[in-house]
Structures are given as C-alpha cells and as structure tokens.
Design a protein around this motif. Structure first.
Motif, mmCIF file in Angstrom:
data_model
loop_
_atom_site.group_PDB
_atom_site.id
_atom_site.type_symbol
_atom_site.label_atom_id
_atom_site.label_comp_id
_atom_site.label_asym_id
_atom_site.label_seq_id
_atom_site.Cartn_x
_atom_site.Cartn_y
_atom_site.Cartn_z
ATOM 1 N N ASP A 79 0.862 -1.340 -0.116
ATOM 2 C CA ASP A 79 -0.047 -0.013 0.028
ATOM 3 C C ASP A 79 1.067 1.177 0.019
ATOM 4 N N HIS A 80 1.040 1.776 -1.186
ATOM 5 C CA HIS A 80 2.116 2.949 -1.403
ATOM 6 C C HIS A 80 1.618 4.284 -0.607
ATOM 7 N N ASN A 81 0.420 4.091 -0.313
ATOM 8 C CA ASN A 81 -0.190 5.447 0.533
ATOM 9 C C ASN A 81 0.199 5.357 1.943
ATOM 10 N N LYS A 82 0.537 4.132 2.428
ATOM 11 C CA LYS A 82 0.825 3.940 3.913
ATOM 12 C C LYS A 82 2.184 4.344 4.188
ATOM 13 N N CYS A 83 3.114 4.137 3.099
ATOM 14 C CA CYS A 83 4.541 4.149 3.113
ATOM 15 C C CYS A 83 5.022 5.387 3.074
ATOM 16 N N ASN A 84 6.054 5.749 4.136
ATOM 17 C CA ASN A 84 6.452 7.386 3.924
ATOM 18 C C ASN A 84 8.061 7.312 3.503
ATOM 19 N N GLY A 85 8.297 5.863 2.827
ATOM 20 C CA GLY A 85 9.577 5.818 2.435
ATOM 21 C C GLY A 85 10.874 5.978 3.366
ATOM 22 N N CYS A 86 10.526 5.282 4.510
ATOM 23 C CA CYS A 86 11.763 5.276 5.620
ATOM 24 C C CYS A 86 12.936 4.592 5.389
ATOM 25 N N THR A 87 12.798 3.649 4.371
ATOM 26 C CA THR A 87 13.809 2.798 3.949
ATOM 27 C C THR A 87 14.140 1.522 4.902
ATOM 28 N N VAL A 88 13.368 1.531 6.104
ATOM 29 C CA VAL A 88 13.862 0.532 6.805
ATOM 30 C C VAL A 88 13.685 -0.911 6.281
ATOM 31 N N CYS A 89 12.891 -1.189 5.365
ATOM 32 C CA CYS A 89 12.690 -2.516 4.861
ATOM 33 C C CYS A 89 13.525 -2.939 3.680
ATOM 34 N N VAL A 90 14.385 -1.861 3.255
ATOM 35 C CA VAL A 90 15.545 -1.761 2.171
ATOM 36 C C VAL A 90 16.385 -2.739 2.630
ATOM 37 N N SER A 91 16.937 -2.672 3.896
ATOM 38 C CA SER A 91 18.115 -3.408 4.384
ATOM 39 C C SER A 91 17.421 -4.798 4.796
ATOM 40 N N ARG A 92 16.337 -4.911 5.124
ATOM 41 C CA ARG A 92 15.725 -6.310 5.688
ATOM 42 C C ARG A 92 15.473 -7.267 4.596
ATOM 43 N N CYS A 93 15.329 -6.965 3.297
ATOM 44 C CA CYS A 93 14.930 -7.860 2.364
ATOM 45 C C CYS A 93 16.321 -8.676 1.841
ATOM 46 N N PRO A 94 16.110 -10.138 1.937
ATOM 47 C CA PRO A 94 17.319 -10.695 1.767
ATOM 48 C C PRO A 94 17.535 -10.939 0.347
ATOM 49 N N GLY A 95 16.286 -10.617 -0.655
ATOM 50 C CA GLY A 95 16.331 -10.731 -1.944
ATOM 51 C C GLY A 95 16.925 -9.421 -2.684
ATOM 52 N N LEU A 96 17.349 -8.387 -1.901
ATOM 53 C CA LEU A 96 17.585 -7.069 -2.348
ATOM 54 C C LEU A 96 16.685 -6.632 -3.442
ATOM 55 N N ALA A 97 15.590 -6.905 -2.827
ATOM 56 C CA ALA A 97 14.274 -6.508 -4.079
ATOM 57 C C ALA A 97 13.669 -5.138 -3.722
ATOM 58 N N ILE A 98 13.972 -4.490 -2.851
ATOM 59 C CA ILE A 98 13.196 -3.385 -2.296
ATOM 60 C C ILE A 98 14.105 -2.152 -2.506
ATOM 61 N N PHE A 99 13.542 -1.046 -3.046
ATOM 62 C CA PHE A 99 14.029 0.386 -3.460
ATOM 63 C C PHE A 99 13.204 1.284 -2.939
ATOM 64 N N VAL A 100 13.930 2.487 -2.718
ATOM 65 C CA VAL A 100 12.927 3.914 -2.267
ATOM 66 C C VAL A 100 13.284 4.634 -3.294
ATOM 67 N N VAL A 101 12.260 5.261 -4.035
ATOM 68 C CA VAL A 101 12.441 6.136 -4.992
ATOM 69 C C VAL A 101 11.615 7.554 -4.517
ATOM 70 N N ASP A 102 12.461 8.487 -4.800
ATOM 71 C CA ASP A 102 11.972 10.084 -4.443
ATOM 72 C C ASP A 102 12.086 10.617 -5.744
ATOM 73 N N ALA A 103 10.775 10.866 -6.453
ATOM 74 C CA ALA A 103 10.927 11.752 -7.757
ATOM 75 C C ALA A 103 10.789 13.045 -7.187
ATOM 76 N N THR A 104 10.673 13.628 -6.036
ATOM 77 C CA THR A 104 10.605 14.877 -5.669
ATOM 78 C C THR A 104 12.107 15.530 -5.173
ATOM 79 N N TYR A 105 12.957 14.696 -5.547
ATOM 80 C CA TYR A 105 14.588 15.025 -4.910
ATOM 81 C C TYR A 105 14.833 16.605 -5.481
ATOM 82 N N SER A 106 14.750 16.803 -6.504
ATOM 83 C CA SER A 106 14.996 18.043 -7.053
ATOM 84 C C SER A 106 14.332 18.354 -8.380
ATOM 85 N N PRO A 107 14.282 19.343 -8.832
ATOM 86 C CA PRO A 107 13.232 19.825 -9.989
ATOM 87 C C PRO A 107 14.005 18.932 -11.406
#
Ligand code: SF4
Ligand code: SF4
Length: 165
Positions: free
Chosen positions: A68-96
């Motif tokens: 549920d992307h609307n519940k996610c705040n992009g904290c990145t906690v899950c990225v390190s936990r995934c043994p499959g290295l299958a999780i990323f966090v994308v920030d499309a608002t980083y800069s113009p």
C-alpha cells in the motif's frame, strides 16, 4: 502475470515494473517504496520490518508481498531487511531535475557521498552518471548498507545499481 523476460532470464521488464510502480499522484508526495519481488518464496521480513504496515505478505508466507504505497513514508527500513535485495525507495521529488533512488549495497569499499558513479540498469547496462547523495551504514542496516543515488529525472524506473569509476 510475469513477463517472458522475467520467467526466462530473471530480469523484470517494463510490464513487470509497472505492476509494482506507485501512482504518479503518490510519487509527487515524496519518497516511496518499490518492491520488485516477483517469485513466490517463503519470506516476509518486508512485512515484519515495516513500522507502518505498508507491506503485507499475510498468512501464507509464500504469497507475494502486497504494497500500500499510500501507507509508506519512504523510511527505507525494509530495504536493508529484504534478503532478496528486491526493495528500493524512489524519491521523484528530490529536485526539479533529478530523482533519488535508495538501494541495498553489499560491496566494499562503500562509495563516498558526493562520488560520481556509473548508473546501471537491472541487466547491468550503463545508464549514465549518477551522484551518491547518501550512504547509511549503521547497526540498524546490519550487513546491508544503503546507498542513495541522484539520477536524471526519468531514470528512476531503470537504475537499480551502479559501478564505481
Ligand atoms: S519504506 Fe518504510 S514505510 Fe515504506 S514500506 Fe518500507 S519500511 Fe514500510
Ligand atoms: S523480504 Fe524481500 S524477498 Fe522477501 S518477500 Fe519481502 S520483498 Fe520479497
């Protein structure tokens, strides 16, 4: 349904990624998780590590994670936990002009903040230069540090790794 490319070569194609990609509306709100997990395996650290219950595997641990992307705040906690290295966090608002992608990185030495690297796609093809904007390697990441790259806008769907120059 998985693409032939994913079934035959283990590499997700555009259709596979579209199935797990956040909406444009959600992307405009800031960092958000992208879970590129396509194989039914007994695994659920993504679910158990998320403090916001944004990822659910459910009673059958073989099921694919539902996000549920609307519940996610992009904290990145899950990225390190995934043994499959299958999780990323994308920030499309980083800069113009750039988007930020946070990815797991298990190689040494770690890159340095400010370093220019060669961005790579899922198949290892070069996708131009990227800048390392954050490296996080604390006890909380265990043995899976996080590296965040700034890439030109439009590359956030393709860049998933990098090569140091
Ligand atoms: S990035 Fe944070 S909030 Fe989003 S799914 Fe992962 S752990 Fe949950
Ligand atoms: S932790 Fe990673 S590999 Fe395991 S189910 Fe979640 S996304 Fe898939």
């Amino acid at each position: 349904m998985l693409s032939d490319k994913l079934k035959s070569f283990g590499v997700a194609d555009a259709a596979d990624i579209n199935n797990c990609w956040p909406t444009e509306e959600r992307l405009k709100k800031g960092p958000v998780v992208v879970v590129e997990c396509f194989q039914e395996i007994p695994c659920n650290p993504c679910e158990t590590s998320c403090p916001r219950q944004a990822i659910v595997v459910g009673a059958n641990i073989n099921d694919l994670p539902q996000v549920d992307h609307n519940k996610c705040n992009g904290c990145t906690v899950c990225v390190s936990r995934c043994p499959g290295l299958a999780i990323f966090v994308v920030d499309a608002t980083y800069s113009p002009t750039e988007s930020a992608i946070t990815m797991p990185y298990e190689f040494l030495p770690l890159p340095q903040k400010g370093e220019t690297v060669e961005a790579l796609d899922r198949e290892g093809n070069a996708r131009g230069a990227a800048t390392v904007i954050r490296v996080v390697n604390t006890k909380a990441q265990g043995k899976t540090p996080l590296v965040t790259l700034a890439v030109p806008k439009g590359r956030e769907k393709d860049v998933r790794f990098f090569r140091r120059r």
